[in-house]
Design a protein around this motif. Structure first.
Motif, PDB file in Angstrom:
ATOM      1  N   ARG A  12       0.864  -1.185   0.000  1.00 52.82           N
ATOM      2  CA  ARG A  12       0.000   0.000   0.000  1.00 52.82           C
ATOM      3  C   ARG A  12       0.902   1.237   0.000  1.00 52.82           C
ATOM      4  NH1 ARG A  12      -0.763   4.866   2.454  1.00 52.82           N
ATOM      5  NH2 ARG A  12      -0.481   3.924   4.506  1.00 52.82           N
ATOM      6  N   GLU A  13       1.461   1.586   1.146  1.00 54.22           N
ATOM      7  CA  GLU A  13       2.380   2.731   1.177  1.00 54.22           C
ATOM      8  C   GLU A  13       3.491   2.518   0.141  1.00 54.22           C
ATOM      9  OE1 GLU A  13       2.521   5.602   3.676  1.00 54.22           O
ATOM     10  OE2 GLU A  13       3.823   6.248   2.056  1.00 54.22           O
ATOM     11  N   HIS A 193       2.284   5.183  12.407  1.00 55.60           N
ATOM     12  CA  HIS A 193       2.774   5.222  11.023  1.00 55.60           C
ATOM     13  C   HIS A 193       3.707   6.416  10.894  1.00 55.60           C
ATOM     14  CE1 HIS A 193       2.063   4.775   6.576  1.00 55.60           C
ATOM     15  NE2 HIS A 193       2.258   6.092   6.578  1.00 55.60           N
ATOM     16  N   HIS A 195       6.658   8.557   8.720  1.00 57.06           N
ATOM     17  CA  HIS A 195       7.454   8.831   7.522  1.00 57.06           C
ATOM     18  C   HIS A 195       8.867   9.215   7.935  1.00 57.06           C
ATOM     19  CE1 HIS A 195       4.854   8.375   4.006  1.00 57.06           C
ATOM     20  NE2 HIS A 195       3.938   8.291   4.951  1.00 57.06           N
ATOM     21  N   ILE A 234       8.840   5.254   4.745  1.00 61.43           N
ATOM     22  CA  ILE A 234       8.426   5.091   6.143  1.00 61.43           C
ATOM     23  C   ILE A 234       9.395   4.174   6.905  1.00 61.43           C
ATOM     24  CG2 ILE A 234       5.993   5.483   5.575  1.00 61.43           C
ATOM     25  CD1 ILE A 234       5.575   2.399   5.983  1.00 61.43           C
TER      26      ILE A 234
HETATM   27 CU    CU Z   1       2.130   7.252   4.851  1.00 64.00          CU
END
Ligand code: CU
Ligand code: HCA
Length: 445
Positions: A12-13, A193, A195, A234
């Protein structure tokens, strides 16, 4: 610190990484490898993103993996309705709560956000699925706003709440404080989450764990393989593993197949990272205002002293190699960084004579991680001017030669003298050693 769950977001990311393009087969391969590695959740791109994304999501749900499958959608009933039909175990919904995103992205107020969130959560729960609610850009959101949304969604029985450092601005201490505060407000699990814009993503994940995994609650940590994601990505799966191995080796070893980390990283590094020709990348980027912006590659973009304040002057997609050439003239691919924890090519290489000596005696003197835990081996560098006689002695033995310590010391001087003149390859140093040894035996005869 101990219990945590990995919500693995390479699919996804990671798909938001500039070079990523995963076809169905590649996604399946990656999903299986992640599952085999032992991640708790696999997060997939929204089925609302494209028709193929929806089909791929369904295909991965049908694999019958041990990991739970999640899909990541906007906090919106249309997306939620589509997502619950794909066969996933749960939904990760997200909506921006900072003024930046409320004003420049979706334009909704807090009341709207809370009401929509509750509607989506109740709907997803009625389908018997897990539901996580996350506030995008949490660290630039108003704390009162943030806590009121989280407490509202907690009351209607959300499975997890997530905080997201969308722009990578948070420091470990800020993370600790926010997670601690949130822990006092909600009863559900917390997910985080981070970054990596300011290089804090792994540290932040760890700090979140320190703050949030108390009282038997587990904490969800988002990762991607090699950290791939939007911008520079991330928290990396491997970096987090390294950190956690130091904190709680038994727990990590019991949950994850660490000796498969390297293969997993190689798989992702090689998979579908097809560089787009620059021209098509520009077209794909679009403008969001209809039509295609004529983006020109102006050298001024490379000069940070010229402020770029007018969005219409931003380059839409612009990669250059180290010589400033546009990406279509150079290979844009992803390599395992040299300084990657665990799998970087020199992660278990010891160079200075003092280090080599101690490592040869007992590796724990200069190693906090053991290469054998990851199916890897250590390397004692001996072909340099920094080497010492212990390293050379060990090489002499590896080469099956015999020398007294006094001779090894003399031989070491030869290697160092040569290494003072130019960088040595292993073969060069070996031939210095062999020649030295040959002369010894010749002297004898
Ligand atoms: Cu993100
Ligand atoms: C993005 C969304 C997200 C969502 C994180 C989450 C972020 O901006 O692409 O769902 O917790 O970084 O905010 O990846």
């Amino acid at each position: 610190v101990s219990r945590f769950k990995i919500i693995e977001s390479t699919l996804r990311e990671g798909e938001q990484f500039a070079n990523a393009f995963f076809d169905t087969e590649t996604k399946i391969q990656i999903a299986k490898a992640l599952d085999d590695f032992g991640v708790d959740y696999i997060e997939l791109t929204s089925p609302a993103a494209s028709e193929q994304s929806r089909k791929d999501c369904e295909a991965i749900c049908k694999l019958g993996l041990k990991a739970k499958i999640l899909t990541h959608v906007r906090c919106h009933m249309d997306d939620a309705r589509m997502a619950v039909e794909t066969g996933v175990d749960g939904l990760d919904v997200v909506i921006g709560t900072s003024s930046y995103l409320r004003e420049h992205s979706h334009g909704k107020d807090m009341t709207y956000i809370i009401n929509t969130a509750i509607e989506v959560i109740e709907f997803v729960k009625s389908k018997g699925l897990e539901i996580r609610f996350s506030s995008e850009d949490s660290f630039r959101s108003n704390l009162v706003d943030l806590l009121s949304v989280y407490s509202a969604v907690d009351k209607v029985g959300v499975t997890r709440v997530g905080i997201a450092d969308t722009v990578g601005c948070a420091s470990p201490r800020q993370v600790y404080d926010l997670v601690r505060t949130l822990r006092g407000v909600v009863n559900c699990d917390i997910e985080t989450h981070f970054h990596d814009d300011t290089s804090c993503a792994v540290a932040n994940a760890y700090c979140a764990l320190e703050a949030g995994a108390t009282h038997g609650m587990s904490l969800g940590l988002d990762t991607s393989v090699l950290g791939i994601g939007e911008r520079n990505g991330i928290t990396t799966l491997g970096g987090l593993m390294a950190r956690m191995m130091v904190a709680d080796r038994d727990y990590v070893m019991s949950k994850y197949k660490l000796h498969k980390l390297k293969d997993l990283e190689n798989l992702v590094a090689d998979a579908g990272m097809s560089p787009l020709p620059l021209s098509s990348a520009l077209v794909l980027a679009g403008t969001g205002r209809g039509g295609i912006l004529q983006a020109t590659l102006r050298p001024t973009i490379l000069n940070p002293s010229i402020p770029q304040t007018d969005p219409s002057s931003f380059p839409l997609f612009y990669h250059v190699d180290q010589f400033g050439k546009p990406a279509n003239e150079c290979a844009v691919q992803i390599n395992i960084p040299f300084n990657n924890p665990i799998t970087g090519f020199c992660a278990f290489t010891h160079k200075a004579g003092i280090h080599a000596k101690a490592i040869l005696n007992n590796p724990t003197t200069y190693e906090i991680l053991k290469p054998e835990d990851y199916g890897l081996s250590r390397y004692v560098h001996f072909a340099s001017r920094l080497t010492g006689w212990n390293a050379i002695k060990s090489r002499v033995e590896q080469l099956g030669l015999t020398m007294t310590d006094a001779q090894v010391k003399l031989c070491t001087q030869k290697v160092k003298a040569m290494a003072d003149v130019r960088p040595l390859a292993i073969d060069d140093a070996d031939s210095v050693i062999r020649t030295f040894h040959l002369n010894l035996t010749a002297d004898h005869e």
